[in-house]
Design a protein around this motif. Structure first.
Motif, PDB file in Angstrom:
ATOM      1  N   CYS A 127      -3.904  -7.850   2.810  1.00 16.60           N
ATOM      2  CA  CYS A 127      -2.569  -7.299   2.585  1.00 16.60           C
ATOM      3  C   CYS A 127      -1.783  -7.328   3.888  1.00 16.60           C
ATOM      4  O   CYS A 127      -2.298  -6.977   4.943  1.00 16.60           O
ATOM      5  CB  CYS A 127      -2.661  -5.867   2.076  1.00 16.60           C
ATOM      6  N   CYS A 169       1.417  -5.900   3.996  1.00 10.81           N
ATOM      7  CA  CYS A 169       2.609  -5.123   3.618  1.00 10.81           C
ATOM      8  C   CYS A 169       3.237  -4.438   4.828  1.00 10.81           C
ATOM      9  O   CYS A 169       4.415  -4.092   4.807  1.00 10.81           O
ATOM     10  CB  CYS A 169       2.269  -4.112   2.528  1.00 10.81           C
ATOM     11  N   CYS A 187      -1.352   0.918   5.247  1.00 12.13           N
ATOM     12  CA  CYS A 187      -1.961  -0.323   4.750  1.00 12.13           C
ATOM     13  C   CYS A 187      -3.479  -0.284   4.868  1.00 12.13           C
ATOM     14  O   CYS A 187      -4.024   0.029   5.923  1.00 12.13           O
ATOM     15  CB  CYS A 187      -1.421  -1.531   5.505  1.00 12.13           C
ATOM     16  N   THR A 188      -4.162  -0.607   3.753  1.00 12.29           N
ATOM     17  CA  THR A 188      -5.624  -0.635   3.745  1.00 12.29           C
ATOM     18  C   THR A 188      -6.141  -1.990   4.200  1.00 12.29           C
ATOM     19  O   THR A 188      -7.346  -2.181   4.345  1.00 12.29           O
ATOM     20  CB  THR A 188      -6.170  -0.368   2.330  1.00 12.29           C
ATOM     21  N   CYS A 192       0.835  -1.206   0.000  1.00 16.60           N
ATOM     22  CA  CYS A 192       0.000   0.000   0.000  1.00 16.60           C
ATOM     23  C   CYS A 192       0.869   1.254   0.000  1.00 16.60           C
ATOM     24  O   CYS A 192       0.376   2.354  -0.203  1.00 16.60           O
ATOM     25  CB  CYS A 192      -0.932  -0.009   1.202  1.00 16.60           C
TER      26      CYS A 192
HETATM   27 ZN   LIG Z   1      -0.969  -3.102   2.689  1.00 19.12          ZN
END
Ligand SMILES: [Zn+2]
Length: 160
Positions: A139, A141, A146-147, A82
């Motif tokens: 996700c 990440c 980060c979403t 993200c």
């Molecule tokens: Zn993310």
């Protein structure tokens, strides 16, 4: 593969691609290679793909998708983030033939040796985003931005 990048296990997902040396911003690192599929063919072949939470498909242009599962190179191991440090750059063919367009992964900012290389997948699925689907495409990440999901909010644009 160029000496500027290397593949190893990633804390984000599976294999990842890492900077082997310090890299400047705007450096073209690797071409995203694979078999070219027309969108309709890719949709038929990977219609169950939404359930895997994983893809080696890359939208090249309105006509073609690059399928990294066939003839793909290390670029297919680059993970989504993200807050990415790379971005895909389209090199449009001069003769206007969409089959001759190419995609290269380029650094967005200076990257230190050992950093994992990432770009924003921008995945947009046609189906409704249920909590279960978001979980499948979770996700990891780890960025503060980060979403929590690889799925991009739906736009009014035509499906990728
Ligand atoms: Zn993310």
């Amino acid at each position: 593969m160029s000496r500027s990048i290397l593949v190893r296990r990633s804390p984000i997902h599976g294999n990842g691609v890492f900077a082997a040396t310090d890299l400047p911003a705007g450096k073209s690192l690797i071409e995203y290679r694979g078999k070219l599929l027309r969108h309709a063919v890719a949709d038929r072949r990977y219609c169950d793909n939404v359930e895997t939470g994983h893809t080696f498909l890359f939208v090249l242009n309105d006509t073609y998708v690059i399928d990294g599962t066939e003839g793909g190179n290390s670029a297919r191991w680059i993970n989504h983030s993200c807050d990415p440090n790379c971005e895909p750059m389209l090199w449009e063919s001069k003769d206007g033939d969409p089959a001759r367009d190419r995609l290269f992964i380029e650094t967005l900012r200076p990257v230190k040796a050992g950093e994992e290389l990432t770009y924003d997948y921008g995945i947009e699925l046609e189906v409704r985003y249920t909590p279960r689907l978001k979980q499948l495409w979770a996700c990891r990440c780890g960025s503060p931005q980060c979403t929590g999901t690889l799925l991009k909010p739906k736009s009014r644009k035509k499906k990728a």
